[in-house]
Design a protein around this motif. Structure first.
Motif, PDB file in Angstrom:
ATOM      1  N   ILE A  76       0.862  -1.180   0.000  1.00 50.60           N
ATOM      2  CA  ILE A  76       0.000   0.000   0.000  1.00 50.60           C
ATOM      3  C   ILE A  76       0.899   1.231   0.000  1.00 50.60           C
ATOM      4  O   ILE A  76       1.556   1.541   0.999  1.00 50.60           O
ATOM      5  CB  ILE A  76      -0.943   0.006   1.218  1.00 50.60           C
ATOM      6  CG1 ILE A  76      -1.878  -1.192   1.166  1.00 50.60           C
ATOM      7  CG2 ILE A  76      -1.741   1.307   1.272  1.00 50.60           C
ATOM      8  CD1 ILE A  76      -2.774  -1.332   2.371  1.00 50.60           C
ATOM      9  N   MET A  80      -1.971   3.663  -4.461  1.00 54.99           N
ATOM     10  CA  MET A  80      -3.302   3.295  -3.953  1.00 54.99           C
ATOM     11  C   MET A  80      -3.981   2.272  -4.878  1.00 54.99           C
ATOM     12  O   MET A  80      -5.133   2.428  -5.286  1.00 54.99           O
ATOM     13  CB  MET A  80      -4.177   4.548  -3.790  1.00 54.99           C
ATOM     14  CG  MET A  80      -3.645   5.564  -2.802  1.00 54.99           C
ATOM     15  SD  MET A  80      -3.388   4.904  -1.135  1.00 54.99           S
ATOM     16  CE  MET A  80      -5.089   4.691  -0.621  1.00 54.99           C
ATOM     17  N   LYS A  82      -5.930  -0.361  -5.213  1.00 53.76           N
ATOM     18  CA  LYS A  82      -6.886  -1.129  -4.407  1.00 53.76           C
ATOM     19  C   LYS A  82      -7.278  -2.444  -5.070  1.00 53.76           C
ATOM     20  O   LYS A  82      -7.593  -3.422  -4.375  1.00 53.76           O
ATOM     21  CB  LYS A  82      -8.130  -0.278  -4.128  1.00 53.76           C
ATOM     22  CG  LYS A  82      -7.844   0.964  -3.288  1.00 53.76           C
ATOM     23  CD  LYS A  82      -9.121   1.741  -3.015  1.00 53.76           C
ATOM     24  CE  LYS A  82      -8.832   2.995  -2.184  1.00 53.76           C
ATOM     25  NZ  LYS A  82     -10.072   3.753  -1.906  1.00 53.76           N
ATOM     26  N   GLU A 420      -4.631   1.898   4.186  1.00 57.05           N
ATOM     27  CA  GLU A 420      -5.077   2.738   3.073  1.00 57.05           C
ATOM     28  C   GLU A 420      -5.429   4.138   3.561  1.00 57.05           C
ATOM     29  O   GLU A 420      -5.018   5.140   2.970  1.00 57.05           O
ATOM     30  CB  GLU A 420      -6.288   2.111   2.377  1.00 57.05           C
ATOM     31  CG  GLU A 420      -5.955   0.914   1.505  1.00 57.05           C
ATOM     32  CD  GLU A 420      -7.203   0.304   0.891  1.00 57.05           C
ATOM     33  OE1 GLU A 420      -8.267   0.978   0.922  1.00 57.05           O
ATOM     34  OE2 GLU A 420      -7.129  -0.828   0.393  1.00 57.05           O
TER      35      GLU A 420
END
Length: 448
Positions: A76, A80, A82, A420
């Motif tokens: 992370i 970013m 995800k 995050e």
């Protein structure tokens, strides 16, 4: 031309530091069989100037020279990513590695920065040695023009003998210590006095038009007689030293002002030193109390030593001695920069007013190429980059290290969702710091 020289040094130093810092992350990542997806010098927002994929890694150069990065799979970071983090962990990913391996990967960048700085200081000690001015040879004190120092009670002619109670033996050492000065012990006419700096000393210096400290007093060395000068027809050459006016011997440039002020509009007789011979010339003094002659604000160490102004101490070191000298210099720079950071984060010191961004870094490079100055500045910037990256801000290496240490001590790994959010907070905090630093640069450029 001067701009090209400065920008070349700036970009070369910045590129060297970024590549080596990121290499510090890249090498242990590869050793621990962790996939590195990208290795970039500068940021590739929207597009790259150059990129090439070798194996699993895309190597490239971005167009935005604000730093660089390596993108490590399963980590992370500022990307970013995800989607990747939502998939099950893979053996080649950062998140699948033991905590101790992840810690080594994260500390790799600052470790390289510190090793680089130490090596530069060691090599510089071996190649260049050390040249300084012995403060004991400064018989007539220093030049003081800064109003902040004057308000503290300092005067031209004062000798600085101690800072924070520590004796001062070398001029360059004195200048670095003044940044952290709480007390300055001076000698004036054989009497010692202790001056106390205000708490916001650095803040005042940062906003002052005159940011000088205690400067060396220099002779009046002729640089040029402009065509617009009333004295353009007088036989004066570059390098001539004016040593007296109307039979009054004057050793330092600052001594000329009151004499010329009293001679406005008149012609005076001056003594000129040229090739170790004293010549006599007549010069006109303007209504403003000036000769209209361009002069050198500083003189070379060789000139000052030859004229007997100061004792220039030159030391050479063997390779073994250079290791010790370089190590001490590295330690002093680390300690000094940590202390300065502490002052910056203390609002009472006002030191935050002096925080600068890329323009401030650009400005410290000289306008003429000097490898000695280049490597000295690069070593300091490497120390600065290493220390700043250790700050416990999630977007920096220090933030990742902080969470890894928590995991290793507690045995509990922070959740990906928490990391995050922490990364987002750290990123915005980092952007705010960058904007503040570069905003300071812009403010100073527009209003100073």
């Amino acid at each position: 031309m001067e701009f090209l020289i400065k920008i070349s040094q700036f970009l070369l130093s910045l590129s060297l530091l970024i590549v080596l810092h990121e290499l510090g992350h890249f090498i242990p990542a590869k050793l621990f069989k962790t996939r590195v997806e990208k290795f970039y010098l500068f940021f590739d927002v929207k597009f790259s100037l150059f990129k090439k994929k070798i194996g699993d890694t895309v190597y490239g150069i971005g167009w935005l020279p604000l730093g660089g990065y390596v993108k490590i799979s399963g980590m992370i970071d500022e990307s970013m990513d995800k989607e990747q983090m939502a998939l099950p962990p893979q053996p080649w990913e950062f998140r699948s590695k033991p905590a101790w391996q992840r810690l080594i990967i994260m500390l790799g960048g600052v470790t390289v920065n510190f090793i680089l700085a130490a090596l530069i200081y060691i090599v510089m000690a071996f190649v260049y040695g050390e040249t300084d001015i012995a403060t004991s040879s400064i018989k007539d004190g220093y030049l003081v023009t800064n109003p902040i120092l004057k308000n503290m009670g300092a005067q031209t002619g004062d000798n600085v003998i101690a800072i924070n109670g520590d004796p001062v033996t070398g001029y360059s050492n004195m200048r670095s210590k003044l940044i952290e000065a709480k007390t300055i012990t001076i000698e004036r006419n054989g009497e010692e006095k202790t001056l106390t700096t205000p708490e916001d000393f650095l803040g005042q210096l940062s906003t002052s038009e005159d940011r000088t400290f205690f400067e060396l007093r220099m002779p009046f060395v002729v640089a040029q007689v402009p065509d617009s000068s009333a004295n353009k027809s007088v036989d004066l050459k570059q390098g001539d030293i004016i040593t007296g006016v109307n039979n009054i011997k004057l050793k330092y440039f600052d001594e000329f002002e009151p004499i010329l002020e009293a001679s406005k509009g008149h012609t005076v007789q001056v003594d000129v030193l040229r090739d170790n011979k004293t010549l006599t010339r007549e010069l006109k003094v303007s209504d403003e109390g000036k000769f209209g002659i361009a002069y050198y604000p500083t003189a070379s160490a060789e000139t000052l030593k030859a004229l007997g102004y100061y004792d220039i101490v030159t030391k050479t070191y063997s390779l073994g001695e250079s290791i010790g000298v370089g190590a001490v210099e590295f330690k002093d720079q680390i300690v000094g920069y940590w202390a300065q950071l502490g002052m910056i984060f203390n609002p009472n010191t006002g030191a935050y007013k002096g925080v600068g961004g890329f323009k401030a870094i650009f400005d410290i490079f000289p306008s003429s190429w000097s490898w000695q100055q280049f490597w000295g500045i690069t070593a300091f910037l490497s120390v600065m980059l290493g220390v700043l990256n250790l700050l416990p801000i999630p977007a920096l290496d220090g933030g990742h290290v902080m969470f890894l240490l928590y995991e290793m001590i507690s045995g509990r790994k922070p959740s990906d969702k928490f990391l995050e959010y922490a990364q987002m907070v750290g990123f915005f905090l980092l952007i705010a710091l960058v904007l503040f630093a570069n905003g300071n640069d812009i403010f100073k450029a527009l209003f100073k």
